[in-house]
Design an enzyme around this catalytic site. Structure first.
Site, PDB file in Angstrom:
ATOM      1  N   ASP A 175       0.821  -1.205   0.000  1.00 30.56           N
ATOM      2  CA  ASP A 175       0.000   0.000   0.000  1.00 30.56           C
ATOM      3  C   ASP A 175       0.866   1.272   0.000  1.00 30.56           C
ATOM      4  O   ASP A 175       1.631   1.520   0.933  1.00 30.56           O
ATOM      5  CB  ASP A 175      -0.883  -0.066   1.267  1.00 30.56           C
ATOM      6  CG  ASP A 175      -2.006   0.933   1.253  1.00 30.56           C
ATOM      7  OD1 ASP A 175      -1.974   1.852   0.436  1.00 30.56           O
ATOM      8  OD2 ASP A 175      -2.911   0.780   2.090  1.00 30.56           O
ATOM      9  N   GLY A 218      -5.130   3.308  -8.021  1.00 26.34           N
ATOM     10  CA  GLY A 218      -5.325   3.508  -9.457  1.00 26.34           C
ATOM     11  C   GLY A 218      -4.498   4.630 -10.050  1.00 26.34           C
ATOM     12  O   GLY A 218      -4.665   4.992 -11.213  1.00 26.34           O
ATOM     13  N   ASP A 274     -10.459   4.005  -1.318  1.00 26.88           N
ATOM     14  CA  ASP A 274     -11.109   3.018  -0.438  1.00 26.88           C
ATOM     15  C   ASP A 274     -12.629   2.993  -0.592  1.00 26.88           C
ATOM     16  O   ASP A 274     -13.277   4.035  -0.647  1.00 26.88           O
ATOM     17  CB  ASP A 274     -10.794   3.336   1.031  1.00 26.88           C
ATOM     18  CG  ASP A 274      -9.335   3.089   1.347  1.00 26.88           C
ATOM     19  OD1 ASP A 274      -8.527   2.973   0.408  1.00 26.88           O
ATOM     20  OD2 ASP A 274      -8.998   3.020   2.536  1.00 26.88           O
TER      21      ASP A 274
HETATM   22  C1  GLA Z   1      -5.466   2.179   2.845  1.00 22.65           C
HETATM   23  C2  GLA Z   1      -5.996   1.034   2.000  1.00 22.65           C
HETATM   24  C3  GLA Z   1      -7.002   0.231   2.805  1.00 22.65           C
HETATM   25  C4  GLA Z   1      -6.339  -0.295   4.081  1.00 22.65           C
HETATM   26  C5  GLA Z   1      -5.740   0.851   4.862  1.00 22.65           C
HETATM   27  C6  GLA Z   1      -4.895   0.361   6.024  1.00 22.65           C
HETATM   28  O1  GLA Z   1      -6.452   3.094   3.151  1.00 22.65           O
HETATM   29  O2  GLA Z   1      -6.558   1.507   0.825  1.00 22.65           O
HETATM   30  O3  GLA Z   1      -7.541  -0.828   2.041  1.00 22.65           O
HETATM   31  O4  GLA Z   1      -5.351  -1.227   3.728  1.00 22.65           O
HETATM   32  O5  GLA Z   1      -4.911   1.668   4.057  1.00 22.65           O
HETATM   33  O6  GLA Z   1      -4.355   1.402   6.763  1.00 22.65           O
END
Ligand code: GLA
Length: 677
Positions: free
Chosen positions: A408, A467, A488
């Site tokens: 991430d 994306g 998200d």
């Molecule tokens: C981001 C990701 C989520 C999750 C959080 C964890 O927001 O997009 O899916 O993994 O981090 O902190």
């Protein structure tokens, strides 16, 4: 007239008169006096005389005592039945959102017609007065759109909002989408049926683990013909293990037998460079537990995956998201401690301790295990990330036995922009200032991709960077098995709808081994640490799951597995719907036709059939006599199967016949069209 008659006459006159006064009397009905819980909104809960964050409503420095604080995209439907003469309000973006750049548009829709718009409003704009006449209006919808720039931080206020009402003292509000769950998937038969995907990829030399997922009465006996010699199947569980040393394709005939009968299914094992030849299916901790995750909760989720029977439908991965590492900022001692040991090995927090034990436990159930990290120094939640330790971390994950990594972006933006390591994650902007955009965007994912590939086990690599930089165009080149295409998801109609509508540009890049990921499922009990039933209505949930399958999306359940209700379980165990997602051809559906609010998504399948989702994004039931089959690539004699009900419903000549369709508002009709031989 005697005294009694005179008295009765006078009394009747009085009653009639007061009734007609009541019928014509006008009264101010404040919006905040209505039931605001019927509103749907992009985030949070409706605020009664409060902003979205529960503070006093404040627009451009001016405070209002009354009003409705909401979040784009927002819709509140009010039944006026012709009893309101006017609506007035002051609208604007709430000051509580300082430091961000929200934009919204307020709209009034009367009996389906736009009657007022605020125009685009931004933070700091003075409250805009709104006053409209409503004579004769039956239904009024208060709408807040995202202003065209996404709905981030769109905290919107209908301040001082009120009606002048005639002959009534209040109005009802409604959510027009029915709220009662209904079951469509028929219960599984006691006869054996093999549901696992028809293709599975493995790299030469990697440990092989594949569970033959099958429904039907137990005990069941499994066997497989055509397995390479180095693989074996456990006759009791259907788990295939071993390893294959050389590349090649193996056609295997699987059999499952129980007291009631026997089922067979052919599968292809492809040993080569690619893994995740069908989209990964499983569970992830984030949407239910967020920062509250622990080894115990994860192991209980794994148990529930088996006990609920979902494992028999192909659900496999148990993925730990953020917060298994130690945290930089938290006051919670259980996640405080050293980030790495003296030689730089990552240390799990005290809620997890021994990561190998967790992975072993999950594997012991025939499932697979997933983990989470970030290319920056910190994860999105402020735990230790992998920056500078990528190889070492990849080795640790493989050593513990993990099969999946979600990687991430968070805080990597700071690395590029030269911001201090300890800058809070909120600054880890989705964009970044330095360097050539594409090289900068790709680099950290390449580094981890190379490190994972060098490990002696297959690790599905899931890129999470929302994306940016058209990740679908280069995700494969860095070794990615899947990549997020969006920000998200949340359990709101707005979120699901907006994500669904933005998937088409990436569709052409989906293929076996490489999947666009529109984020996890928001079904069941979700809540990011504050558990509640998904706010999506039943039809919205059918649409969400159908679309994610049409998109060939990774299917990651985001709910509390121990709180699976009958409806959610039913939604997640329809093998014919899941088979659309898991189809070996690996194409992603796109929208081939729009009819009013109905969008028709079509996915080509390996057997020459087409899965078609007639998706209704509107507020009214759509009734169509559909005959445009050539637009969907459907020709000639065709059989039509309703996948949710698992029922053949028609046999048509698609060149001349029409098919009647009734599509629920915010709902779907999901059919498979197969050419007749
Ligand atoms: C981001 C990701 C989520 C999750 C959080 C964890 O927001 O997009 O899916 O993994 O981090 O902190």
């Amino acid at each position: 007239m005697n005294t009694f008659k005179l008295f009765t006459f006078a009394f009747l006159l009085l009653v009639c008169n007061s009734q007609s006064i009541a019928q014509t009397a006008t009264k101010t009905v404040w919006l905040d006096e209505l039931d605001l819980s019927a509103a749907t909104q992009g985030y949070g809960i409706p605020g009664k005389n409060k902003s979205l964050d529960g503070k006093a409503i404040t627009i451009a420095g001016k405070t209002f005592e009354r009003g409705f604080g909401t979040h784009a995209e927002s819709s509140l439907l009010i039944l006026l039945n012709g009893k309101a003469s006017t609506f007035a309000a002051q609208v604007g973006i709430d000051d509580e959102i300082k430091g961000h750049e929200p934009a919204v548009e307020f709209k009034l829709v009367a009996d389906g017609k736009n009657i007022w718009s605020s125009g685009i409003m931004r933070l700091g704009d003075a409250a805009k007065p709104c006053k409209v006449s409503l004579t004769g209006v039956q239904k009024l919808e208060l709408v807040v759109t995202d202003g065209g720039n996404g709905n981030y931080y769109d905290h919107a206020d209908w301040a001082d909002a009120r009606f002048e009402a005639t002959g009534v003292t209040t109005f009802s509000t409604i959510n027009p989408i029915p709220g009662i769950p209904y079951i469509l998937t028929p219960p599984p038969s006691p006869l054996p049926k093999i549901n696992s995907a028809a293709v599975f990829g493995v790299r030469p030399g990697s440990p092989f683990q594949f569970m033959v997922a099958a429904t039907g009465d137990r005990p069941m006996k499994f066997s497989a013909k055509g397995l390479p010699k180095s693989l074996k199947i456990d006759a009791k569980t259907g788990l295939i293990t071993g390893s294959i040393s050389k590349s090649g394709t193996f056609n295997v005939a699987l059999t499952a037998t129980n007291a009631k009968g026997k089922a067979t299914k052919n599968m292809r094992i492809v040993c080569g460079d690619k893994i995740a030849l069908t989209p990964p299916m499983g569970w992830n901790s984030w949407n239910c537990f967020a920062d509250q995750v622990s080894a115990e909760k994860v192991m209980r989720a794994a148990d529930a995956m088996v006990k609920s029977g979902l494992v028999n439908h192909g659900w496999t991965y148990i993925n730990i998201d953020d917060f298994w590492q130690n945290n930089r900022d938290s006051k919670d001692e259980s996640i405080r401690g050293p980030f790495r040991d003296d030689v730089g090995n990552i240390i799990a927090n005290s809620r997890f301790g021994d990561m190998k034990a967790v992975a072993d436990y999950i594997h012991g159930l025939g499932l697979k295990a997933g983990l989470y990290s970030s290319p920056g120094p910190w994860t999105c939640g402020g735990c230790a990330g992998s920056y500078g330790y990528e190889k070492q971390d990849a080795q640790a994950y493989a050593g513990w036995g993990f099969d999946y990594l979600k990687y991430d972006w968070c805080s990597y933006g700071n690395v590029i922009d030269g911001l201090p390591d300890n800058d809070p994650y909120k600054v880890s902007s989705l964009s970044y200032k330095g360097g050539d955009e594409l090289t900068t965007a790709i680099k950290p994912f390449q580094v981890m991709g190379d490190a994972l590939k060098a490990q002696p086990r297959d690790i599905v690599y899931s890129l999470c960077q929302y994306g940016m930089s058209d990740v679908w165009k280069w995700g494969d080149a860095v070794g990615g098995s899947a990549w997020r295409t969006t920000n998200d998801i949340t359990d709101t109609w707005t979120s699901v709808k907006n994500i669904a509508l933005m998937q088409d540009p990436a569709a052409a890049w989906a293929k076996p081994g490489n999947w666009n990921d529109p984020d996890m499922l928001v079904l069941g009990t979700v809540g990011w640490g504050n558990p509640h039933p998904s706010k999506l209505r039943p039809d919205e949930q059918y649409l969400h799951f159908s679309l994610w399958c049409l998109f060939s999306s990774p299917l990651l359940i985001g709910c509390d597995m121990e709180k699976l209700d009958a409806f959610t379980l039913n939604l997640l165990s329809n093998d014919e719907v899941i088979a659309i997602d898991q189809d070996p051809l690996g194409k992603q559906a796109t929208c081939l036709q729009t009819i009013g609010d109905v969008r028709v998504y079509v996915k080509e399948l390996e057997d020459g059939s087409r899965a078609v989702g007639f998706c209704n994004f509107g507020l009214e039931i759509a009734e169509l006599n559909y005959d445009d089959f050539s637009k969907l690539g459907i020709q000639g004699l065709t059989s039509v199967r309703d996948l949710w009900r698992q029922k053949d419903i028609a046999s048509i000549n698609s060149d001349k016949d029409a098919l009647p369709l009734i599509i629920p508002a915010h709902g779907v009709v999901l059919y498979k069209f197969s050419p007749k031989k």
